[in-house]
Motif scaffolding. Sequence first.
Motif, PDB file in Angstrom:
ATOM      1  N   LYS A 143       0.718  -1.234   0.256  1.00 57.81           N
ATOM      2  CA  LYS A 143      -0.085   0.086  -0.077  1.00 57.81           C
ATOM      3  C   LYS A 143       0.838   1.277  -0.177  1.00 57.81           C
ATOM      4  O   LYS A 143       0.520   2.124  -0.951  1.00 57.81           O
ATOM      5  CB  LYS A 143      -1.007  -0.092   1.281  1.00 57.81           C
ATOM      6  CG  LYS A 143      -2.096  -0.852   0.949  1.00 57.81           C
ATOM      7  CD  LYS A 143      -3.282  -0.864   2.133  1.00 57.81           C
ATOM      8  CE  LYS A 143      -4.540  -1.778   1.793  1.00 57.81           C
ATOM      9  NZ  LYS A 143      -4.952  -1.411   0.631  1.00 57.81           N
TER      10      LYS A 143
ATOM     11  N   ALA B 275       1.049   4.136  -2.966  1.00 57.29           N
ATOM     12  CA  ALA B 275       0.828   5.562  -2.744  1.00 57.29           C
ATOM     13  C   ALA B 275       1.818   6.424  -3.272  1.00 57.29           C
ATOM     14  O   ALA B 275       1.719   7.507  -4.133  1.00 57.29           O
ATOM     15  CB  ALA B 275       0.805   5.878  -1.226  1.00 57.29           C
TER      16      ALA B 275
ATOM     17  N   ASP C  72       4.030   3.206   6.471  1.00 59.50           N
ATOM     18  CA  ASP C  72       4.108   4.008   5.459  1.00 59.50           C
ATOM     19  C   ASP C  72       5.343   5.294   5.552  1.00 59.50           C
ATOM     20  O   ASP C  72       6.043   5.552   4.640  1.00 59.50           O
ATOM     21  CB  ASP C  72       2.703   4.839   5.431  1.00 59.50           C
ATOM     22  CG  ASP C  72       2.768   5.901   4.320  1.00 59.50           C
ATOM     23  OD1 ASP C  72       2.167   5.745   3.156  1.00 59.50           O
ATOM     24  OD2 ASP C  72       2.882   7.332   4.432  1.00 59.50           O
TER      25      ASP C  72
END
Length: 302
Positions: free
Chosen positions: A116, A120, A288
């Motif tokens: 993920k 992004a 992230d």
Amino acid sequence: MNELSGIRELQQARQLRMSTVAEEAIRIPFITEQVLPFPDDVLPKPLWNFAVEVAEHVVCPNDYVGMGILTVAGALLGNSVTISTDKGWRERARIWTLIVGDSGSGKSPAIGHVMKPVEAIQSQLAAEYRRAHEQYKLEAETWTRESGKPRPVPPPFRQVYVTDTTVEALMDVFVANPRGVLVHWDEAAGFVNSFGQYKGGTGSDKQQILSLWNDVQWSVNRKGRAPLVVEHPFMGFLGGIQPETLAKLRGFSESDGFAYRFLVVYPDGIPRRRSQTAISEESRQLWDHVCRWLWGIVYDWY
């Protein structure tokens, strides 16, 4: 199973491949050994917590997530960081991983959660490219030789990862991304099946991919185009594969060692059940942040 019996089984497998037995009937035997748990100490504690949360949410082995994290982290570093054991010898965090599991084992959703932040970053780069390309078109439309300015050059398409690619297309990717990229195939067999796709099934695609493991310079001459040279092509690899397909892949590449370039993650399965565990926002943001920090390391390698 003793060592001798394992050798005999491998010999029998080779004989099967040379016979006229249908391909579907061929199965490469694997020596059954105890599967050791994933070494959780290779990851910082907060990242291991993320791996455990994802595994519990997906209901899959921790190994799927742990190796996904290591592979993605290495690919984000790419050529920006190297280690040297002695003068003239450098190594990068190049990891090629095959996540092995039956259909429904959770390998694809586990990898999906790991990917993920990478997706992004890719979306951000794509937006930057669109803006730069629009600016390039405006400049190209108004440029003339009399302007005294250099001819506008189209911007490179920067990427973090690629899917559904061919070996031939990888050269252009490496030229635009000297830092390197991650090749991510949900079904890893598709990557192998693409070898020689536009050459009638022939060519040197597999040998070129093997050279990537050894950090060999890529140089390609194409008709009607300037020669392309990539000094240090970097490719990480992350993909899922089913056990039966892995067996066929081993047979496809046993002689040249292609299959042995991959870290094969094949843990004991987990009984399917309904998950009651969610992935915390704190863990998602941490992973992230780590991905963006690794990607942000300046690529300034000779």
